[in-house]
Scaffold this active site. Sequence first.
Site, mmCIF file in Angstrom:
data_model
loop_
_atom_site.group_PDB
_atom_site.id
_atom_site.type_symbol
_atom_site.label_atom_id
_atom_site.label_comp_id
_atom_site.label_asym_id
_atom_site.label_seq_id
_atom_site.Cartn_x
_atom_site.Cartn_y
_atom_site.Cartn_z
ATOM 1 N N GLU A 202 -76.264 15.819 11.271
ATOM 2 C CA GLU A 202 -77.512 16.520 11.561
ATOM 3 C C GLU A 202 -78.482 15.595 12.310
ATOM 4 O OE1 GLU A 202 -79.535 17.900 8.063
ATOM 5 O OE2 GLU A 202 -80.977 19.104 9.194
ATOM 6 N N GLU B 272 -82.113 29.972 -3.885
ATOM 7 C CA GLU B 272 -81.265 29.643 -2.724
ATOM 8 C C GLU B 272 -79.943 29.017 -3.158
ATOM 9 O OE1 GLU B 272 -84.200 28.053 -3.260
ATOM 10 O OE2 GLU B 272 -85.630 28.930 -1.873
ATOM 11 N N GLU C 81 -75.471 15.142 6.777
ATOM 12 C CA GLU C 81 -76.818 14.727 7.173
ATOM 13 C C GLU C 81 -76.762 13.771 8.361
ATOM 14 O OE1 GLU C 81 -79.769 14.699 3.937
ATOM 15 O OE2 GLU C 81 -80.124 12.623 4.527
ATOM 16 N N CYS D 40 -83.531 7.174 -7.845
ATOM 17 C CA CYS D 40 -82.965 7.875 -9.010
ATOM 18 C C CYS D 40 -82.803 6.963 -10.229
ATOM 19 C CB CYS D 40 -81.620 8.469 -8.660
ATOM 20 S SG CYS D 40 -81.699 9.497 -7.189
ATOM 21 N N LYS E 77 -83.915 18.261 -11.061
ATOM 22 C CA LYS E 77 -82.611 18.890 -10.798
ATOM 23 C C LYS E 77 -82.440 20.166 -11.613
ATOM 24 C CE LYS E 77 -80.729 15.935 -7.923
ATOM 25 N NZ LYS E 77 -80.340 16.362 -6.571
ATOM 26 N N CYS F 274 -82.383 14.960 -0.642
ATOM 27 C CA CYS F 274 -81.561 14.825 -1.855
ATOM 28 C C CYS F 274 -82.378 14.941 -3.123
ATOM 29 C CB CYS F 274 -80.883 13.466 -1.903
ATOM 30 S SG CYS F 274 -79.978 13.063 -0.440
ATOM 31 N N SER G 89 -84.153 17.670 6.092
ATOM 32 C CA SER G 89 -82.760 17.977 6.396
ATOM 33 C C SER G 89 -82.386 19.290 5.709
ATOM 34 C CB SER G 89 -81.873 16.857 5.861
ATOM 35 O OG SER G 89 -80.551 17.299 5.743
ATOM 36 N N GLU H 158 -84.098 22.630 -9.609
ATOM 37 C CA GLU H 158 -83.332 22.858 -8.378
ATOM 38 C C GLU H 158 -82.165 23.816 -8.604
ATOM 39 O OE1 GLU H 158 -81.016 19.547 -6.920
ATOM 40 O OE2 GLU H 158 -81.425 20.062 -4.844
#
Lengths: 597, 156
Positions: A287, A378, A284, A527, A370, A311, A331, A373
């Site tokens: 990036e 993907e 990142e 988190c 999560k 994230c 990102s 996710e």
Amino acid sequence: MSKYMVNLKINNTPIQVEEGTTILDAAKRLNFRIPTLCNHPDLSVAGNCRVCVVEVKGARLLAASCATPVSEGMEVNTNSEKVRIARKHVLELLLSEHNADCTKCFKNGHCELQELASEYRYGDHIFIDLVKAKDKILDISSPSITRDASKCIRCQRCVRTCTELQAVSALAVVHKGDHQIISTFLNKPLNDVVCTNCGQCINRCPTGALYERNYIEDVWHAIYDPNKFVVVETAPATRVALGEDLGLEPGHRVTGKMVSALRKMGFNKVLDTDFTADLTIMEEGTELLTRLKRALVDKDETVKLPLLTSCSPGWVKFQEHMFPDLIDNLSSCKSPQQMFGALAKTYYADKVNIKAENMVVVSIMPCTAKKFECNRSEMRDSGFKDVDYVLTTRELAMMIKQAGIEFDKLEDESYDSILGESTGAAVIFGTTGGVMEAALRTAYEIITGNEVPFTNLNIQPVRGMEGVKEASIKIKNTKPEWNFLEGVELNVAVAHGLANAKQLMELVQSGKSNYHFIEVMGCPGGCIGGGGQPIPTSAEIRKRRAEAIYAEDMGKTIRKSHENPEVAEVYKEYLTHPLGHKSHELLHTHYKVRKRY
Amino acid sequence: MTNTEALIHELIEKHGKNRNALMPVLQGVVAREKFLSEDTMIAVARELDLSAADVYGTASFYTFLDTKPRGRNIIRVCKTISCHMQGKEAIIRAIEDHLLIKVGETTHDNKFTLLTANCLGWCHKGPVMLVNDEVFPSITPEKVIEIIEEFAKKTN
């Protein structure tokens, strides 16, 4: 200016408090605990459950102590006969509509209603049981959150959470009177509406009406299967909160004990999501620098700035629903969890000589999003489902108990290698501002060759619990290859909780901001306050967890991601360099526009 | 833009683009379309920057903000105790027999929906019936058919 003080008596004990204090808070200061259900320290006052009623001398009716401010000369009784009878009836009425199959309930032992019922020991049922008469919804559509309306007492904490803290309002109060329920738009399944799966509603639900979709049995099954090689990864924020579900105080760091417990449970390898957090910084950070170069040197007007972190899967889905026009600012980096899975089933599987199809990757997360996710289409770049199961911190605590492990007596153990080493920069991913701080520690050093100009590397302006934080760093003495950044003021912002994120995104959308890089975490506090963390949560608890995170960082010998020797090794052996071909294949992703309505 | 969207725009123009406008906008749509469809609620939510669940929550709270398809005329017979004692059952039966629908249903030609309502505040002149916004007190099974036929004639 000093505030006006009010004198009153609670249970005959005099007390002086500031004007505007509620009876509930005043009583707390005298150590008189008044039971509550709809009240929550993170939310506005609702005053609808009525379990906190108290008697105020001279008042005709009992007062809800959470919603009644103190007044001069007030005399309050929190435990009179009238109060006890009323509370009994309130509880009985709530229970008459509550599916009290406590022994089968996922929240068994963690339910505020159950606790009150057990505290007050009301054995007789004076009201008709209405549970069976109602058409209740059990919504298991979401891979993250299960909603069982038969357990709901309509306290509306979830509705207030979804609206006030997260600005999503996927849940609302619908219908009225005895038909009133908490539901979604047209009672659609949770997976089909704007829900971001953040799980903040779960953290605040006092009963078993909202809880995580759990994968405990699936994970045990994988562990017991002799043909499966089960690898576990642990997120930064779990190590400062897990102890709370195992009898320890908030803010207790249990990293070594957690590793030990996971090994005793039978996981083949105990590895660390912190490793891929460091890797995320490499990808990142690069990036960000690439985008800055394209914008400043190549004068490329199509480049999307500010860069937004990716994230937090709750935040990513929020962005997909709410700000599709800013989707390319996200990102392309996968979250550390998913980077881990993709590397585990490729590079690591080769390394330990295990076929990827026989490998099961389990991740321990402070997060319910999560779970969603890891099920995204993907997230299969290894050729398999990169991460098979996600367990919340709470689920791990349950499994540790099931395994008969006496957690507090465990010796500290270390993570396995490789994919187990991490730096202080990775640990702080677990709290708001952490990703930003980690990225700045590395990016500044890449650009200038010098450490970021803050005492002990601690970038204070991005720390703390303010909803939106800002910082500017002037880049000085760049290396020759980065001289286009000489003298540039790098502007960054940090938001946590989606209501704050929304505010920040509206500012970006308006074009009035000049940020280069923005970190957003979906949950309040980041988190450490995630939807999968031990319950209860409050500002104080989150603060203590954050302090533990920073203590963990200070305790690390290496505190900058680019100095993680295992990260260097993985680049050397496999990935070549950040944003390289392999990285693109395994560590980066794309997003999809979702409907807000 | 659909007719409904145009109507919503018109209503927002009049009542403002904030949360306070939600009720009058929903009422305005119901006045013309008799109910709030999924698309309508979504359009209102989008225009007022609210969540769809919020709009549905508000709509579902009010009996007169229907979220189920309704006919072009809505008949509501008071079902509360005074009207019950003054013969509302016979009124409902007469309407059901005449329109060939039950309470809660809509006629095939979409001209009428038959519903019941809670107290309309006409206890002294029961039984009472509401057709759209018009009150019909002291009705009889015979009179009610005449009234309905009048509405049928006006509705093409």
